[in-house]
Design a protein around this motif. Structure first.
Motif, short mmCIF file in Angstrom:
data_model
loop_
_atom_site.label_atom_id
_atom_site.label_comp_id
_atom_site.label_asym_id
_atom_site.label_seq_id
_atom_site.Cartn_x
_atom_site.Cartn_y
_atom_site.Cartn_z
N GLY A 64 1.04 -1.46 0.65
CA GLY A 64 -0.01 -0.28 -0.20
C GLY A 64 1.13 0.87 0.03
O GLY A 64 1.82 1.40 0.77
N ASP A 65 0.24 1.98 -0.80
CA ASP A 65 1.16 3.80 -0.77
C ASP A 65 0.46 5.01 0.10
O ASP A 65 -1.20 4.79 -0.39
CB ASP A 65 0.90 3.94 -2.21
CG ASP A 65 1.56 5.63 -2.16
OD1 ASP A 65 1.93 6.07 -1.27
OD2 ASP A 65 2.16 5.45 -3.67
N VAL A 66 0.71 4.59 1.10
CA VAL A 66 0.61 5.85 2.43
C VAL A 66 -0.36 7.02 1.50
O VAL A 66 -0.94 7.77 1.96
CB VAL A 66 1.19 5.99 3.41
CG1 VAL A 66 2.07 4.63 4.02
CG2 VAL A 66 2.45 6.91 3.48
N SER A 67 0.10 7.70 0.37
CA SER A 67 -0.63 8.72 0.17
C SER A 67 -1.65 8.43 -0.82
O SER A 67 -2.35 9.26 -0.86
CB SER A 67 0.70 9.33 -0.86
OG SER A 67 0.82 8.94 -1.97
N LEU A 86 -7.65 -3.67 15.86
CA LEU A 86 -6.07 -2.98 15.65
C LEU A 86 -6.22 -2.29 17.03
O LEU A 86 -6.37 -1.57 17.19
CB LEU A 86 -6.11 -2.68 14.77
CG LEU A 86 -5.57 -0.68 14.04
CD1 LEU A 86 -4.28 -1.89 13.86
CD2 LEU A 86 -6.08 -0.13 13.16
N ASP A 87 -4.84 -2.53 17.29
CA ASP A 87 -4.59 -1.46 18.53
C ASP A 87 -3.06 -0.83 18.22
O ASP A 87 -3.37 1.18 19.54
CB ASP A 87 -4.25 -2.61 19.48
CG ASP A 87 -4.32 -3.37 19.67
OD1 ASP A 87 -5.76 -3.23 20.79
OD2 ASP A 87 -4.55 -4.37 18.84
N VAL A 88 -2.65 -0.64 17.07
CA VAL A 88 -1.57 0.38 17.38
C VAL A 88 -1.19 0.86 16.52
O VAL A 88 -1.06 -0.49 15.11
CB VAL A 88 0.03 0.40 18.18
CG1 VAL A 88 1.48 1.22 17.67
CG2 VAL A 88 0.30 -0.55 19.42
N PHE A 89 -0.95 1.98 15.63
CA PHE A 89 -0.83 2.06 14.23
C PHE A 89 0.50 3.21 14.02
O PHE A 89 0.64 4.71 14.62
CB PHE A 89 -1.96 3.09 13.24
CG PHE A 89 -1.94 2.89 12.24
CD1 PHE A 89 -2.82 2.28 11.15
CD2 PHE A 89 -0.97 4.21 10.93
CE1 PHE A 89 -2.67 1.96 9.64
CE2 PHE A 89 -1.24 4.05 9.54
CZ PHE A 89 -1.64 3.25 9.23
N VAL A 90 1.13 2.67 13.82
CA VAL A 90 2.99 4.34 13.34
C VAL A 90 3.30 3.96 11.97
O VAL A 90 3.07 3.11 11.00
CB VAL A 90 3.51 2.63 13.30
CG1 VAL A 90 5.44 3.91 13.54
CG2 VAL A 90 3.85 1.59 15.04
N ASN A 91 2.35 5.76 11.74
CA ASN A 91 2.93 6.29 10.31
C ASN A 91 4.24 6.45 10.60
O ASN A 91 5.19 7.21 10.77
CB ASN A 91 2.44 7.19 10.42
CG ASN A 91 0.65 6.99 10.09
OD1 ASN A 91 0.54 6.63 9.18
ND2 ASN A 91 0.07 8.17 11.39
N ASN A 92 5.35 5.44 9.56
CA ASN A 92 6.44 5.22 10.26
C ASN A 92 6.86 6.09 8.27
O ASN A 92 8.12 6.75 8.89
CB ASN A 92 7.37 4.29 10.34
CG ASN A 92 8.68 4.35 9.75
OD1 ASN A 92 9.28 5.08 10.24
ND2 ASN A 92 8.96 3.63 8.71
N ALA A 93 6.73 6.20 7.45
CA ALA A 93 7.17 5.82 6.18
C ALA A 93 6.77 7.79 5.52
O ALA A 93 6.31 8.31 6.09
CB ALA A 93 6.05 5.97 5.17
N THR A 118 0.41 13.98 4.48
CA THR A 118 -0.60 13.13 4.10
C THR A 118 -0.99 11.68 4.41
O THR A 118 -1.89 11.63 4.36
CB THR A 118 -1.42 13.68 2.11
OG1 THR A 118 -1.71 15.24 2.48
CG2 THR A 118 -2.76 13.34 2.31
N GLY A 119 -0.35 11.54 3.91
CA GLY A 119 0.02 9.87 4.42
C GLY A 119 0.10 9.62 5.71
O GLY A 119 -1.10 9.21 5.98
N ALA A 120 0.37 10.21 6.71
CA ALA A 120 0.21 10.57 8.53
C ALA A 120 -1.34 10.23 8.40
O ALA A 120 -1.54 9.79 9.25
CB ALA A 120 1.36 11.34 8.93
N PHE A 121 -1.94 10.92 8.23
CA PHE A 121 -3.52 11.80 8.31
C PHE A 121 -4.01 10.98 7.61
O PHE A 121 -5.11 10.14 8.20
CB PHE A 121 -3.46 13.17 7.37
CG PHE A 121 -4.60 12.55 7.24
CD1 PHE A 121 -5.76 13.50 8.71
CD2 PHE A 121 -5.76 13.20 6.53
CE1 PHE A 121 -7.70 14.01 8.88
CE2 PHE A 121 -7.68 13.03 6.55
CZ PHE A 121 -8.36 13.24 7.98
#
Ligand code: NAI
Length: 261
Positions: A64-67, A86-93, A118-121
């Protein structure tokens, strides 16, 4: 090791190398069930998942492309379909590509903002949707940077994206605190990963970077994944809306070292 993390389900975006890989591996060591999101390195992602499975852990890979909005919607959907929660989401990319600001193309500006901010959002929004609908006191961790506060010439898109991540983190933390959902960021300094491997292989450039770090050395991905484990755990149950800097002191104005100035 954090007992509270056992069996929890985490998604790590950009989890096939660098800091993301270190977080995936640390979470698996904690007994968490992990989703390794990757954009374009299926082999690396699969290898990491297999090595976790060989050690008795649970990990799957999801492209998946985060954007891309649909990809982020699908990422959470597939995760829940597979692991049931789901418990934890890490926006790392994240990406970076330097150029003088007056010569920067709109395309490059947009690309970095699209992935880093935008990907992190999108990742946070999809995780929040799930947490709210299922009454989960989940945790979101956004990979920011020391450049959420330190200006960085020729990286104007990168610095703007991380500054955005900081205020997005604080805003979401405030908005969802009443539901027990925590939203935090990590601000790494200079960490030895593929994003800057070329720079750190050059002894002169490496020395220059080291001179900007009061502790004197470039960090390891494991020094960031340790922070990601603590922030996700119940040990950090009263912590929300912060950026935890793990930077060897890079944000402390090192040019003032030894009483200079
Ligand atoms: P890296 O380049 O080693 O890894 C980045 C990962 O993100 C790769 O797996 C890449 O494929 C993935 N990725 C890139 N675009 C993507 C997209 N559109 N969709 C899904 N995945 C995508 O970089 P590194 O160093 O591990 O960086 C991770 C995060 O840490 C980034 O957000 C970066 O800005 C941040 N950071 C890194 C620092 C460092 O010194 N290495 C310092 C401060 C922050």
């Amino acid at each position: 090791m954090y007992e509270s993390l056992k069996r929890k389900v985490a998604i790590v975006t950009g989890g096939s190398m660098g800091i993301g890989e270190a977080i995936v591996r640390r979470y698996a060591e904690e007994g968490m069930r992990v989703v390794i999101n990757y954009r374009s390195h299926p082999e690396e992602a699969k290898k990491i998942a297999e090595s976790i499975q060989e050690q008795g852990g649970e990990a799957i890979t999801i492209q998946g492309d985060v954007s891309k909005e649909d990809d982020m919607i699908n990422l959470v959907k597939e995760t829940v379909a597979h692991f049931g929660q789901l418990d934890v989401f890490v926006n790392n990319a994240g990406i970076e590509m330097p150029s003088a600001s007056h010569e920067m193309s709109l395309e490059d500006w947009q690309k970095v903002i699209d992935v880093n901010l935008t990907g992190a959002f999108l990742g946070a929004r999809e995780a929040l949707k799930y947490f709210v609908e299922h009454d989960v006191k989940g945790s979101i961790i956004n990979m920011s940077s020391v450049h959420e506060i330190i200006p960085w010439p020729t990286f104007v898109h990168y610095a703007a994206s991380k500054g955005g991540v900081k205020l997005m983190t604080q805003t979401l933390a405030m908005e969802y605190a009443p539901k027990g959902i925590r939203v935090n960021a990590i601000g790494p300094g200079a960490i030895n990963t593929p994003i800057n491997a070329e720079k750190f292989e050059d002894p002169e450039q490496r020395k220059e970077v080291e001179s900007m770090i009061p502790m004197g050395n470039i960090g390891k991905p494991e020094e960031i994944s340790a922070v990601a484990a603590w922030l996700a755990s119940d040990e950090a149950s009263y912590v929300t809306g912060i950026t935890l800097f793990a930077d060897g002191g890079m944000t402390l104005y090192p040019s003032f070292q030894a009483g200079r100035g």
